[in-house]
Scaffold this motif. Structure first.
Motif, mmCIF file in Angstrom:
data_model
loop_
_atom_site.group_PDB
_atom_site.id
_atom_site.type_symbol
_atom_site.label_atom_id
_atom_site.label_comp_id
_atom_site.label_asym_id
_atom_site.label_seq_id
_atom_site.Cartn_x
_atom_site.Cartn_y
_atom_site.Cartn_z
ATOM 1 N N MET A 1 46.702 39.358 33.265
ATOM 2 C CA MET A 1 45.596 39.771 34.088
ATOM 3 C C MET A 1 44.152 39.286 33.379
ATOM 4 S SD MET A 1 45.301 43.174 36.069
ATOM 5 C CE MET A 1 46.053 44.389 35.023
ATOM 6 N N ARG B 1 34.393 30.952 36.048
ATOM 7 C CA ARG B 1 33.848 30.035 37.344
ATOM 8 C C ARG B 1 32.907 30.563 37.988
ATOM 9 N NH1 ARG B 1 40.238 29.368 39.107
ATOM 10 N NH2 ARG B 1 41.021 28.276 37.409
ATOM 11 N N ILE C 1 44.287 43.806 48.148
ATOM 12 C CA ILE C 1 45.677 43.472 47.808
ATOM 13 C C ILE C 1 46.359 44.414 46.397
ATOM 14 C CG2 ILE C 1 45.615 41.083 48.863
ATOM 15 C CD1 ILE C 1 44.636 40.023 45.995
ATOM 16 N N GLN D 1 40.647 48.946 37.364
ATOM 17 C CA GLN D 1 40.993 47.403 37.080
ATOM 18 C C GLN D 1 39.759 46.590 37.434
ATOM 19 O OE1 GLN D 1 44.379 47.398 39.577
ATOM 20 N NE2 GLN D 1 45.540 46.948 37.745
ATOM 21 N N LEU E 1 38.895 31.270 43.037
ATOM 22 C CA LEU E 1 40.228 30.987 42.357
ATOM 23 C C LEU E 1 40.941 29.851 43.063
ATOM 24 C CD1 LEU E 1 41.690 34.774 41.872
ATOM 25 C CD2 LEU E 1 40.525 33.220 40.321
ATOM 26 N N THR E 2 41.992 29.251 42.619
ATOM 27 C CA THR E 2 42.715 28.410 43.301
ATOM 28 C C THR E 2 43.844 28.970 44.069
ATOM 29 O OG1 THR E 2 44.393 28.351 41.625
ATOM 30 C CG2 THR E 2 42.686 26.695 41.425
ATOM 31 N N GLU F 1 46.357 30.622 42.229
ATOM 32 C CA GLU F 1 45.814 31.826 41.562
ATOM 33 C C GLU F 1 45.630 33.089 42.736
ATOM 34 O OE1 GLU F 1 43.643 29.476 38.052
ATOM 35 O OE2 GLU F 1 42.523 30.277 40.088
ATOM 36 N N GLU G 1 48.914 34.535 43.369
ATOM 37 C CA GLU G 1 49.479 35.171 42.082
ATOM 38 C C GLU G 1 48.907 36.502 42.273
ATOM 39 O OE1 GLU G 1 48.031 33.526 38.596
ATOM 40 O OE2 GLU G 1 49.884 34.116 37.537
ATOM 41 N N LEU G 2 47.597 36.651 42.598
ATOM 42 C CA LEU G 2 46.886 37.997 42.252
ATOM 43 C C LEU G 2 47.472 39.217 42.547
ATOM 44 C CD1 LEU G 2 43.921 38.343 40.989
ATOM 45 C CD2 LEU G 2 43.053 38.305 43.319
ATOM 46 N N PRO G 3 48.134 39.443 43.768
ATOM 47 C CA PRO G 3 48.871 40.792 43.964
ATOM 48 C C PRO G 3 49.958 41.013 42.625
ATOM 49 C CG PRO G 3 48.570 39.429 45.917
ATOM 50 C CD PRO G 3 48.257 38.403 44.929
ATOM 51 N N ILE H 1 49.824 40.242 39.791
ATOM 52 C CA ILE H 1 49.224 40.736 38.684
ATOM 53 C C ILE H 1 48.856 42.179 38.617
ATOM 54 C CG2 ILE H 1 46.960 40.470 37.363
ATOM 55 C CD1 ILE H 1 47.055 37.612 38.060
ATOM 56 N N TYR H 2 48.374 42.406 39.936
ATOM 57 C CA TYR H 2 48.059 43.718 40.041
ATOM 58 C C TYR H 2 49.257 44.807 40.197
ATOM 59 C CZ TYR H 2 43.132 42.728 40.651
ATOM 60 O OH TYR H 2 41.857 42.488 40.769
ATOM 61 N N ARG I 1 50.015 34.982 50.196
ATOM 62 C CA ARG I 1 49.417 35.998 49.182
ATOM 63 C C ARG I 1 50.083 37.382 49.964
ATOM 64 N NH1 ARG I 1 43.008 36.814 48.840
ATOM 65 N NH2 ARG I 1 43.596 37.754 50.815
#
Lengths: 801, 225
Positions: free
Chosen positions: A1, A11, A325, A331, B98-99, B102, B105-107, B109-110, B154
């Protein structure tokens, strides 16, 4: 994270280069300025901290009759140390210190001038923790004619030879022989006492000094028991003085007070005759620096907050997506806070580089040896902690604000341009500019006061005067030197005095005998050669100047107007003329003196001080400390060569040294000038950072209103209309800042100027000008974007929606 | 799986009161593919937001898997949402910085999935969506169809039980639109419940049931399968 945050942060920062640059640059300037001020303040606070004993300096308040105002002096009397020790059990120890004029020593053929030799009591090294390198601490200062050299002095005098037991003689004059008994570490920069050598006081003390109450020619330091009640102790001093000075009634004119060693360097602004106080600096200035640094940091922090919230429009979509999401508010807040911490660390790195690179210039300016020790872990850690706190402070509001967005609304494109947010932002901009305008006004007044002091006519002509110091030998040949000099071309006049203008002149008790009772007064005094007043163009307004007649020598006194006014209180006196010829002279002597003339008042000290009463006395036989030579300014080089030639003719083996009087006067204001420069630099930085912030805000405001501008243009608004609309909002804020800054600046400046006896007027136009400058700078900054936005093709901005 | 009863949502401004949902009753069973249709302003987006736990109703009941969630606070809603619901938007809503990889991938991570697991799961869905070769690109470098496939990837990477799609083909041409609809159909066939808001009759035909709304109420339900 974390990695994800880090990535997106980098970025994001890269994508918004302008924002990033403004933020990092602004913060870096703020941090750099704060680090420098912090180094300066901690250096100032480090003065005399190496000494572990509970040491106080004994000071006097002198309030003699005839003085314009009572004065605090860092002087005391020879018998005070021992009598205080015997009277008060809370006093554990004492040492007295007397600085001589520079000591001209020789060791065989080698001749070395030590600028600062201190005569001290044997207890000096008991009170002070200066590190003795060679010798026994208890012994080295026990016997008369002992001398302890600093490492540096020893190296100069003896090179690599063992100095212990070696003898040294003064080059000229009476031939005291000193025996080297010890070597002491070089005195650190942050010690108010500076010396190249210590010699025992008993070397120079005469029997009559032991009971010389009333002679203030040394400094006494006392070591007190821990937890001594200072106020209670000081309250016992009047009775003590009464006991010992009963005979002369001298106790009436003195009060004693104690000053902790830790405040001697920075807390002695109101103490005069403070000759042993290296780089004395008023802690008030240190406080001003700290406040200004804080303001700069605040301005930089506000920039950060403002620019981050202004960018909320751009960031809102990201917030919406992340929330949808699964991101929780904390966070997101953590993410944004992380961004500001990252930015502040980047700013810190730049700041450290800037500080490192600019330290030589800063040291030149501040006359300090500040350093940024990159291996000082606690220091770096505290700087880092401070930076993170700054990042946290600047980032917390944007983080909470951005993370509060409702995802539905932001994803639909509903912009968060709530009134309350822009109100806060506006308030912050007002705060920034208020600070910047305050600093502009303060700086202008500081610089004007400085300019005023340096260009103000002091009442005498100090231009093209070369000063040559005399010692005991050369002063005996003064008359010969004078006549030789006067034969040479480009030398206009020659005179001499026992003290130099621009220093605290010594004071003496004077006695005036008019037609009433004899009056005892005290005044500053200077002993001069008869040509003194004419060389310095000091006008005599009543009576006459000194003559070269023998009848004037040691008898004629010329007083200044302030003294004359004081004497006019005598019942029968009506004007200055009526004082002429009256009996007058040093109190101690059976006076055969008289008042020969009255001069117009002139500032014989810096303009920090009011003109005190002054008695000028003509006495050839007592010798002079300095020759003043008035030269032809157009042919300075020739004149100097001629002076040097004459000197060599008269004083073959004595070194020729000289300086210019006006340089001496400039030196008097060195501290003021340094303060002026520092404050103007800081003010410049504050304005720069404020403008960076405004620049950023204007940029975003123009971007945010692109559509509105497009619609307005389609409906017929001109470029001027749009520019005025966009600039107007900011200009209003700057105007409000000006209104707030004015009264604050008024009180601040008035308070500051009160410390000067002679000061500039509080001109209104400076306040108005400062407001205009801020307005102009703001206008230029903002209109750049406003015009750009206004001239853009509306079709484009409307189509992209 | 979803049962809402007497659901109300009213938007108030200073002068006007707009009833977005008016005592609405809808039930969706697990594994269903439901399309919601209706003219602009009929309340379908509001409904989707409430179903997606992005918004809360003013009155009524919302049972999600038998649990009453209508009055959950934001924290609880977020918790439930990230484990159970995936979103697909008309405007893709990918994060530009983000690519592709990425973004997908985000959800994960959360929801606290470990890095090693994340990699395999992201690669699995990217592969399934046939955009594996684009995983290092940024959204702006992709076509609209590809972007929407990333968005679907996603939405499903967390293996949610429910996918809410808000006009998923609205910004796409017909061939790209059909591809996305096919993806959703496939997902549905593999067991994911899908609720989709759309204006397109063509797209609606992919679903099992069409709910037509007007003025915050259901006016008609058509069963297709």
């Amino acid at each position: 994270m974390i990695r994800n945050y880090f990535k997106i942060t980098l970025r994001n920062l890269w994508k918004n280069k302008a924002f990033t640059a403004i933020n990092i640059f602004g913060l870096a300037i703020g941090i750099a300025a704060s680090i420098v001020i912090m180094l300066f303040v901690s250096f100032e606070n480090s003065f005399d901290k190496v000494h572990s004993k509970n040491i106080y300096r004994l000071n006097e308040v002198q309030k003699f009759e005839g003085m314009v105002q009572a004065q605090n002096v860092a002087l005391s009397m020879y018998p005070m140390g021992p009598t205080l020790l015997s009277e008060f059990p809370e006093i554990k120890n004492f040492t007295r210190v007397r600085q001589t004029e520079k000591l001209d020593l020789n060791n065989g053929d080698l001749r070395i001038i030590l600028p600062a030799l201190l005569y001290v009591d044997s207890t000096f090294l008991e009170l002070f923790d200066f590190k003795l390198l060679i010798g026994n601490r208890a012994d080295v200062l026990q016997n008369p004619n002992s001398i302890v050299l600093t490492e540096e002095s020893a190296k100069k005098l003896f090179a690599d030879k063992d100095p212990i037991g070696q003898t040294l003689k003064k080059f000229v004059g009476d031939t005291i022989t000193y025996t080297v008994t010890g070597i002491i570490e070089n005195v650190p920069e942050n010690s108010h006492l500076q010396f190249n050598a210590l010699a025992t006081f008993s070397t120079i003390v005469r029997p009559r000094d032991k009971d010389n109450w009333g002679g203030n020619w040394l400094i006494t330091y006392l070591e007190l028991e821990e937890n001594t009640d200072i106020v209670a102790l000081e309250q016992k001093f009047p009775d003590y003085l009464k006991k010992y000075m009963a005979e002369s009634e001298g106790w009436k004119f003195y009060e004693l007070f104690l000053q902790p060693l830790s405040t001697v360097h920075s807390g002695s602004a109101d103490i005069t005759h403070d000759y042993l106080n290296f780089k004395k600096f008023d802690k008030k200035y240190t406080a001003i620096f700290s406040i200004v640094a804080f303001i700069i940091l605040l301005i930089a922090g506000i920039n950060f907050m403002n620019l981050s919230t202004a960018r909320s429009v751009e960031r809102s979509r990201e917030v919406g997506i992340r929330k949808t999401i699964g991101a929780e508010r904390y966070q997101l807040a953590a993410q944004f806070l992380g961004e500001s911490l990252l930015l502040s660390i980047a700013a810190l790195l730049i700041a450290l580089t800037v500080v490192k690179l600019s330290l030589p210039a800063i040291n030149e300016l501040s006359q300090r040896e500040l350093s940024l020790p990159l291996n000082d872990f606690p220091l770096l850690l505290s700087i880092l902690a401070g930076t993170l706190i700054l990042g946290l402070f600047a980032g917390i509001y944007p983080a909470l604000y951005l993370s509060s967005f409702n995802p539905i609304r932001v994803l639909k494109g509903a912009l968060y341009t709530g009134k309350s947010k822009s109100t806060l932002r506006n308030a912050l901009v007002v705060g920034q500019f208020t600070g910047a305008i305050l600093l502009i006004i303060g700086t202008v007044f500081a610089l004007r006061q400085l300019q005023f002091m340096q260009t103000q006519d002091p009442g005498f002509n100090k231009d093209q005067v070369v000063i040559i110091p005399l010692n005991r030998v050369t002063s005996q040949k003064y008359e010969t030197l004078k006549s030789e000099l006067l034969k040479k071309a480009d030398i206009i006049a020659v005179t001499a005095a026992q003290q130099r203008l621009g220093n605290n002149l010594h004071q003496a008790g004077m006695r005036f005998h008019g037609d009433g009772p004899i009056r005892e007064l005290t005044s500053s005094q200077v002993i001069v050669d008869p040509d003194y007043l004419s060389l310095y163009d000091i006008p005599v307004i009543a009576g006459r100047n000194f003559t070269k007649e023998e009848s004037d020598n040691a008898r004629a006194y010329i007083i200044n107007e302030t003294m004359a006014k004081e004497l006019l209180e005598d019942p029968l006196r009506t004007d200055y003329e009526s004082l002429i010829g009256k009996k007058y002279g040093f109190g101690g002597m059976d006076s055969i003196g008289f008042i020969a003339g009255v001069t117009k008042d002139f500032n014989f000290n810096s303009l920090h001080h009011k003109i005190e009463t002054l008695s000028i006395f003509c006495q050839k036989d007592w010798g002079f400390a300095e020759v003043s030579v008035k030269v032809n300014g157009a042919k300075l080089e020739e004149a100097l060569r001629n002076i040097s030639d004459s000197w060599k003719e008269v004083n073959q083996d004595q070194p020729f040294e000289y300086s210019f009087l006006d340089e001496h006067f400039e030196e008097m204001y060195t501290a003021d000038r340094a303060v002026g420069k520092v404050v103007s630099i800081l003010a410049g930085l504050a304005i720069l950072i404020s403008c960076l912030g405004l620049f950023g805000l204007a940029l975003y405001s123009a971007e945010r209103r692109v559509k509105e501008i497009g619609i307005r243009k389609v409906l017929g608004a001109s470029v001027q209309n749009i520019t005025a609309m966009l600039s107007g909002d900011f200009i209003k804020l700057v105007l409000i800042s000006t209104l707030i800054a004015w009264p604050v600046a008024w009180f601040g400046v008035r308070r500051w100027l009160q410390d000067f006896a002679y000061r500039v007027e509080m001109d209104i136009w400076i306040f108005i000008a400062a407001g205009c400058i801020a307005l102009l700078i703001a206008l230029l900054t903002v209109s750049l974007h406003a015009v750009k936005a206004a001239v853009a093709n509306p079709v484009k901005s409307l189509r992209t929606e | 799986m979803i049962k809402i009863s007497n659901l109300e949502k009213i938007y108030r401004t200073e002068e006007v009161e707009t009833v977005a949902l008016n005592k609405l009753n809808i039930e969706v069973k697990e594994g269903e593919f439901v399309a919601i249709m209706g003219p602009s302003g009929c309340g379908k987006s509001t409904l989707l937001n409430i179903l997606g736990l992005l918004d809360d109703p003013d009155a009524g009941s919302y049972l999600f898997n038998g649990i009453e969630v209508a009055h959950f606070n934001e924290r609880k809603r977020a918790e439930l949402r990230k484990h159970n619901i995936g979103f697909v938007f008309q405007s893709f809503n990918l994060i530009d910085e983000l690519t592709v990889y990425e973004n997908v991938e985000l959800p994960l991570i959360y929801t606290g999935v470990k890095a090693a697991d994340r990699k395999s799961r992201v690669e699995y869905v990217l592969d399934k969506m046939q955009i594996m070769h684009r995983r290092k690109h940024y959204p702006q470098q992709l076509s609209g169809g590809q972007q929407q496939r990333v968005a679907v990837a996603r939405a499903v990477v967390n293996q949610p039980k429910l996918i809410l799609a808000d006009e998923p083909t609205g910004n796409l041409d017909s061939s790209n639109g059909n591809e996305v609809m096919q993806l959703l159909t496939d997902l549905n066939e593999q067991g994911t419940t899908i609720i989709m808001v759309t204006h397109s009759e063509h797209d609606a035909k992919f679903s099992h049931r069409i709910i037509r709304m007007l003025d915050g109420q259901t006016v008609m339900e058509n069963f297709l399968a």
